[in-house]
Design an enzyme around this catalytic site. Structure first.
Site: not given
Ligand code: GLC
Length: 549
Positions: A199, A323
């Site tokens: 992530d 997302d």
């Molecule tokens: C990434 C994830 C998203 C999350 C963010 C913070 O972009 O895909 O869903 O909110 O990281 O962890």
């Protein structure tokens, strides 16, 4: 480099909270995922990536991890996880874990200790700074709130949070922190997971000296959300190499980095086929076209990535995830041409270079949902976006219209299994509204219908297993003059496939060389389309793959 399983597979993304609820509390869980593995086996996918399943207070639906070695209470137990992995493996499905290691929850024991004071052994596990004057250390804005800094009374300093206040950023400069992270990842590897989706991984290296952003303010407060400043900083590659050496190289893993702001030049390093960092990248160039989408722009993105990374690095192909809004609602037509356009997008994603990532429900053509009130949204980001827009002069109507089109909860509504109450997702009250179109769009109906979107995905995935030209074939854009038709070939030593995609609700005729045999259709979303020599007659949202050599 030898061919790798993760180049050849199709990855299916599961948002566990919304996939299948086995317990009736309205929240999906691991037992629910296990129950539905046969469905995924039937679809033919070779790997599942599950969004975070570790213990979390759920400020950002699991992206705020409190304990990396425990399963989130709502999702079940470690025994449930082991059973899931065992069954997935028995069905030939690999399991990819979401690793959130740019930040933790503020309820993680490390943070609790770190905020305890400068004498704590974990004092430098997070990014602490003194304020400047009466304000925060710099003007950085966060993805989920106006400032990326929060003052902590106990420590008497500010901590950095690029995401929510409950997601403090880890300090990757600390060797002790990095050691803890690698140990934890190895622990999961030894439990049998086959890969990690990493992530926001290109944000782990912060720019030296944490300088102010020079971009214009994003928020009324005067702070600036400047992702380009937070990502891809010098030194990042060193972390990737170390991670690879200490964790990934110990197994045959799929490691895919979520890397916004990333160009092919970055990818050539981070996801080099030399295999010294990550296996592949999730870049944002295709999905960032979403509000200015055109075939021309998409072609340009694909060409650039192909020219600069083919044979050098590897990337995911996707238009949807947790997302992003639902792809058929953005790039297709979720009304009159719902089925045709959902199949067209599938055709494209499975025939372009890269590993296809299918997001749950995409294989049914699930669509965006219409919410009436901002409080119908559960996503922290939706509330931040709403307030940001309202704070910068947008009307309520405009802010809601934006959320209805682009909000992340569009993709997070419960999976539509059948036409019974709550789409068969739960016997309880679902945590997020079910899309009312589940009566029409659901798995039970589509599995039995040979012409369904589901069965079209099944065919595409099966084709990819049989024909390596779809994976390793060279790509060439052969799009004609029309602005809505995207056409390309994939060729290897033995064959050439031609893909034709009509991104419009209009019948369009395309001319091709007259010696091409247009009767050799590998797959199409409209078998009735009638071509004559040298003329492809594309019905609205027509998609077809021809074998032309
Ligand atoms: C990434 C994830 C998203 C999350 C963010 C913070 O972009 O895909 O869903 O909110 O990281 O962890």
């Amino acid at each position: 480099m030898a061919n790798k399983w993760w180049q050849e597979t199709v990855v299916y993304q599961i948002y566990p909270r919304s996939f299948m609820d086995s317990g009736g509390d309205g929240i999906g869980d691991l037992k629910g995922v296990t129950q539905r593995l046969e469905y995924l086996h039937e679809l033919g996918v070779g790997a599942i990536w599950m969004n975070p399943i570790c213990d979390s207070p759920n400020d950002d639906n699991g992206y705020d991890i409190r304990d990396y070695t425990r399963i989130m209470r709502e999702y079940g137990s470690m025994d449930d996880f082991d059973a899931l992995v065992e069954k997935a493996h028995a069905l030939g499905i690999r399991v990819v874990m979401d690793m959130v290691i740019n930040h933790t929850s503020d309820e993680h024991a490390w943070f609790v200790e770190s905020r305890g004071g400068k004498d704590s052994p974990k004092h430098d596990f997070y990014i602490w700074r003194d304020g400047t004057g009466s304000g925060p250390p710099n003007n950085w804005g966060s993805f989920f709130s106006p400032s990326a800094w929060k003052y902590d009374e106990q420590r008497g300093q500010y901590y950095l949070h690029l995401f929510s206040e409950k997601q403090p950023d880890l300090n990757w400069e600390s060797p002790a922190l990095r050691g803890e992270i690698y140990d934890m990842m190895n622990w999961w590897r030894q439990k049998g997971v086959d890969g990690f989706r990493l992530d926001a991984i290109n944000a782990i290296k912060k720019p030296k000296g944490l300088p102010d952003s020079k971009e214009k303010p994003t928020y009324a407060l005067g702070t600036t959300l400047d992702p380009a400043l937070y990502m891809n900083n010098p030194g990042l590659e060193g972390f990737f190499r170390e991670m690879n050496r200490r964790v990934f190289s110990k197994g045959d893993m799929l490691t895919v980095g979520e890397c916004s702001q990333t160009t092919p030049a970055h990818a050539a390093k981070y996801a080099s086929l030399k295999g010294d960092m990550l296996s592949m990248l999730i870049h944002f160039d295709a999905v960032s076209l979403r509000d200015k989408w055109s075939v021309k722009a998409m072609r340009k993105v694909q060409q650039r990535w192909y020219d600069d990374t083919w044979g050098i690095a590897w990337a995911a192909q996707y238009l949807s995830n947790h997302d992003q809004p639902r792809q058929v609602s953005i790039y297709g037509d979720d009304g009159k041409y719902h089925q045709a356009s959902a199949k067209l997008l599938a055709t494209m994603l499975h025939t372009l270079p890269g590993t296809p990532f299918v997001y749950q429900g995409e294989e049914l053509g699930m669509t965006n949902i219409r919410m009436r009130r901002v409080n119908d949204y559960q996503d922290i980001s939706a509330h931040n976006d709403y307030h940001r827009m309202r704070g910068t002069g947008h009307s309520r109507r405009k802010a809601m219209a934006w959320l209805n089109r682009y909000g992340r909860d569009n993709a997070r509504t419960p999976m539509q299994w059948d036409n019974t109450a709550n789409a068969g997702f739960t016997t309880g009250a679902p945590w997020l509204k079910v899309n009312p179109n589940y009566q029409r769009i659901n798995a039970a109906q589509q599995i039995g219908d040979p012409d369904s979107v589901f069965n079209y995905y099944r065919k595409l995935i099966a084709l990819r297993k049989q024909h390596s030209v779809m994976i390793y074939g060279d790509y060439a854009d052969i799009s004609p003059g029309q602005k809505n038709v995207y056409m390309y070939t994939r060729s290897d030593d033995t064959q050439t496939w031609m893909v034709v995609l009509n991104f419009s609700g209009k019948r369009t005729v395309v001319r091709v060389a007259s010696d091409i045999d247009l009767s050799r259709v590998v797959l199409t979303n409209d078998a009735k389309a009638a071509h004559t020599a040298g003329r492809i007659v594309c019905p609205p949202w027509y998609a077809a793959i021809f074998k032309v050599r």
